[in-house]
Structures are given as structure tokens and as C-alpha cells.
Design an enzyme around this catalytic site. Structure first.
Site, short mmCIF file in Angstrom:
data_model
loop_
_atom_site.label_atom_id
_atom_site.label_comp_id
_atom_site.label_asym_id
_atom_site.label_seq_id
_atom_site.Cartn_x
_atom_site.Cartn_y
_atom_site.Cartn_z
N PRO A 1 44.09 47.28 30.51
CA PRO A 1 42.67 47.56 30.68
C PRO A 1 42.26 47.88 32.12
O PRO A 1 42.75 47.27 33.06
CB PRO A 1 41.99 46.27 30.21
CG PRO A 1 43.04 45.22 30.27
CD PRO A 1 44.33 45.93 29.99
N ASN A 2 41.39 48.84 32.20
CA ASN A 2 40.77 49.29 33.45
C ASN A 2 41.70 50.07 34.37
O ASN A 2 41.28 50.54 35.42
CB ASN A 2 40.13 48.11 34.21
CG ASN A 2 39.06 47.44 33.39
OD1 ASN A 2 38.14 48.12 32.94
ND2 ASN A 2 39.18 46.15 33.14
N ARG B 1 38.13 52.80 40.72
CA ARG B 1 37.93 51.36 40.64
C ARG B 1 38.36 50.66 41.93
O ARG B 1 39.53 50.78 42.35
CB ARG B 1 38.82 50.87 39.49
CG ARG B 1 38.91 49.41 39.33
CD ARG B 1 40.05 49.04 38.39
NE ARG B 1 40.04 47.62 38.17
CZ ARG B 1 41.03 46.93 37.64
NH1 ARG B 1 42.14 47.55 37.27
NH2 ARG B 1 40.93 45.64 37.49
N TYR C 1 42.88 48.80 44.93
CA TYR C 1 43.84 49.56 44.12
C TYR C 1 44.14 50.96 44.66
O TYR C 1 44.92 51.70 44.05
CB TYR C 1 43.32 49.66 42.68
CG TYR C 1 43.15 48.30 42.02
CD1 TYR C 1 44.25 47.50 41.74
CD2 TYR C 1 41.87 47.81 41.71
CE1 TYR C 1 44.09 46.25 41.16
CE2 TYR C 1 41.71 46.55 41.12
CZ TYR C 1 42.83 45.79 40.85
OH TYR C 1 42.69 44.54 40.28
N ASN D 1 52.07 47.01 33.34
CA ASN D 1 50.96 46.43 34.10
C ASN D 1 49.88 46.11 33.07
O ASN D 1 49.15 47.00 32.62
CB ASN D 1 50.43 47.40 35.16
CG ASN D 1 49.35 46.74 36.03
OD1 ASN D 1 48.85 45.66 35.69
ND2 ASN D 1 49.01 47.39 37.13
N HIS E 1 46.78 37.64 32.48
CA HIS E 1 46.37 36.26 32.74
C HIS E 1 45.80 35.57 31.49
O HIS E 1 45.34 34.44 31.58
CB HIS E 1 45.31 36.25 33.85
CG HIS E 1 45.65 37.17 35.00
ND1 HIS E 1 46.77 36.99 35.77
CD2 HIS E 1 45.05 38.29 35.48
CE1 HIS E 1 46.83 37.96 36.68
NE2 HIS E 1 45.80 38.76 36.52
N ASP F 1 54.47 37.45 23.36
CA ASP F 1 55.22 37.43 22.10
C ASP F 1 55.77 38.82 21.76
O ASP F 1 56.89 38.94 21.27
CB ASP F 1 54.33 36.94 20.95
CG ASP F 1 54.06 35.44 21.02
OD1 ASP F 1 54.74 34.75 21.80
OD2 ASP F 1 53.18 34.97 20.27
N GLU G 1 57.28 43.28 34.80
CA GLU G 1 55.83 43.12 34.99
C GLU G 1 55.46 43.67 36.37
O GLU G 1 56.13 43.35 37.36
CB GLU G 1 55.48 41.62 34.92
CG GLU G 1 54.02 41.32 35.25
CD GLU G 1 53.75 39.81 35.26
OE1 GLU G 1 54.56 39.02 34.72
OE2 GLU G 1 52.72 39.43 35.84
N ILE H 1 49.69 46.23 41.02
CA ILE H 1 49.44 47.06 42.21
C ILE H 1 49.09 46.15 43.39
O ILE H 1 49.61 46.31 44.50
CB ILE H 1 48.29 48.05 41.91
CG1 ILE H 1 48.71 49.00 40.79
CG2 ILE H 1 47.88 48.81 43.17
CD1 ILE H 1 47.56 49.76 40.15
N SER H 2 48.21 45.21 43.14
CA SER H 2 47.79 44.27 44.19
C SER H 2 48.71 43.06 44.19
O SER H 2 49.43 42.80 43.22
CB SER H 2 46.35 43.82 43.92
OG SER H 2 46.27 43.11 42.70
N ARG I 1 44.99 36.64 45.70
CA ARG I 1 43.64 36.86 45.14
C ARG I 1 43.15 35.58 44.45
O ARG I 1 43.64 34.49 44.72
CB ARG I 1 43.68 38.08 44.22
CG ARG I 1 44.15 39.34 44.98
CD ARG I 1 44.18 40.57 44.10
NE ARG I 1 42.83 40.92 43.63
CZ ARG I 1 42.59 41.75 42.63
NH1 ARG I 1 43.61 42.33 41.98
NH2 ARG I 1 41.35 42.02 42.27
N ARG J 1 44.18 34.70 38.85
CA ARG J 1 45.19 35.77 38.81
C ARG J 1 46.60 35.24 39.14
O ARG J 1 47.57 36.00 39.15
CB ARG J 1 44.84 36.90 39.79
CG ARG J 1 43.56 37.62 39.43
CD ARG J 1 43.32 38.82 40.35
NE ARG J 1 41.91 39.15 40.39
CZ ARG J 1 41.28 39.91 39.49
NH1 ARG J 1 41.94 40.44 38.48
NH2 ARG J 1 39.99 40.14 39.59
C1 DQA Z 1 46.35 44.12 38.35
C2 DQA Z 1 45.94 42.70 38.77
C3 DQA Z 1 45.15 42.03 37.67
O1 DQA Z 1 44.78 40.73 38.09
C4 DQA Z 1 43.88 42.82 37.38
O2 DQA Z 1 43.17 42.23 36.32
C5 DQA Z 1 44.16 44.25 37.11
C6 DQA Z 1 45.16 44.95 37.94
C7 DQA Z 1 47.08 44.88 39.48
O3 DQA Z 1 47.71 45.89 39.17
O4 DQA Z 1 47.01 44.50 40.64
O5 DQA Z 1 43.53 44.88 36.28
O6 DQA Z 1 47.25 44.01 37.26
#
Ligand code: DQA
Length: 141
Positions: free
Chosen positions: A10-11, A18, A23, A72, A78, A85, A96, A99-100, A105, A109
């Protein structure tokens, strides 16, 4: 030809727009084109969804065919037992990616539900985290 499936949660369709201070200002499509040029010998498939069940479906459908999964999961990292699963249900190794550096943080997270189902975790290197994950999967083949 090695086959790597990148899955963004998501996002992550909002990269470039964003929170650029966290990011970066590059779109994922732009980065993906560079990544594919960098690995002409690798088939890099890409999927993004904002919906948890769709991410589970993607893991199930690529997870016996791909040589590796770069995931990602965004915020679902979280929260999602279902993604953990799903990763445990398939044979492809997963890395896994974040980016950050999630550990610098907010506390929420710092915990991942999916790390334990992954071969390894790479975070904090910006978009280059994806390339590092592919390197790790190719080296482990
Ligand atoms: C993220 C870190 C996550 O905590 C956050 O919710 C994201 C991006 C990252 O790529 O740094 O959506 O996965």
C-alpha cells in the site's frame, strides 16, 4: 533466465509524490526501468496493490514459479499475519525490503510480521534497497 517478482504494498504507488523527504522524489516506474536495464538477464515482474488480499494472491500465484520474491509490504509489514503465512506457504525465497530505515522511525515500524518468513531483510538504502535484494537472491541461487 532467472525470474524475480517484485511486490509493492500500500501507498507505494505514490512514490515520487509521497513524503519525498522519506521516500525520495523518483517514481517506481522510472526506477524499475533502470533496474530492468541493469539486469537484462533477469526477468523482473512487478506487482503493486493497496489491498492485503491481493498481495496474498500475488504471493500464492508467483511463489512456486519465481526464483525469488522482493517484497515491500509497506504498512502491512507491521500488521499482516496473512502475508507472513502466504510467504511460508510458497517455495520461492523472499527478501523483505524497505526504502527507509524503519528502525530510525516510529516504534510501530520496528516490528515486522513478515521478517521471520523471509530469507533476509534490507532496509534504509532508498530505492537501491530493491537492487540489493535482487543481488542477494541471485547470489543465493
Ligand atoms: C516502508 C516503511 C513502512 O513502515 C511504511 O509503512 C511504508 C514504506 C518503506 O519502504 O520504507 O509504506 O515499507
Amino acid at each position: 533466465m532467472a525470474k524475480i517478482q517484485i511486490i509493492n504494498g500500500p501507498n507505494l504507488n505514490m512514490l515520487g509524490v509521497r513524503e519525498p523527504s522519506v521516500y525520495g522524489s523518483r517514481t517506481f516506474d522510472d526506477y524499475l526501468a533502470e533496474l530492468r536495464q541493469h539486469y537484462p538477464e533477469v526477468q523482473i515482474d512487478y506487482y503493486q496493490s493497496n489491498h492485503e488480499g491481493d498481495l496474498v494472491d500475488c504471493i500464492q500465484s508467483c511463489g512456486f514459479d519465481a526464483d525469488g520474491i522482493v517484497l515491500n509490504a509497506g504498512a502491512y509489514t507491521h500488521t499482516s499475519v496473512a502475508l507472513c503465512d502466504a510467504l511460508r506457504s510458497v517455495s520461492a525465497p523472499a527478501v523483505e525490503v524497505h526504502i527507509s530505515n524503519v528502525h530510525t522511525r516510529e516504534d510501530f515500524r520496528h516490528h515486522s510480521y513478515i521478517s521471520a518468513a523471509c530469507r533476509g531483510v534490507i532496509c534504509g538504502f532508498g530505492l537501491d534497497s530493491y537492487r540489493l535484494a535482487i543481488e542477494a537472491l541471485l547470489a543465493a541461487q
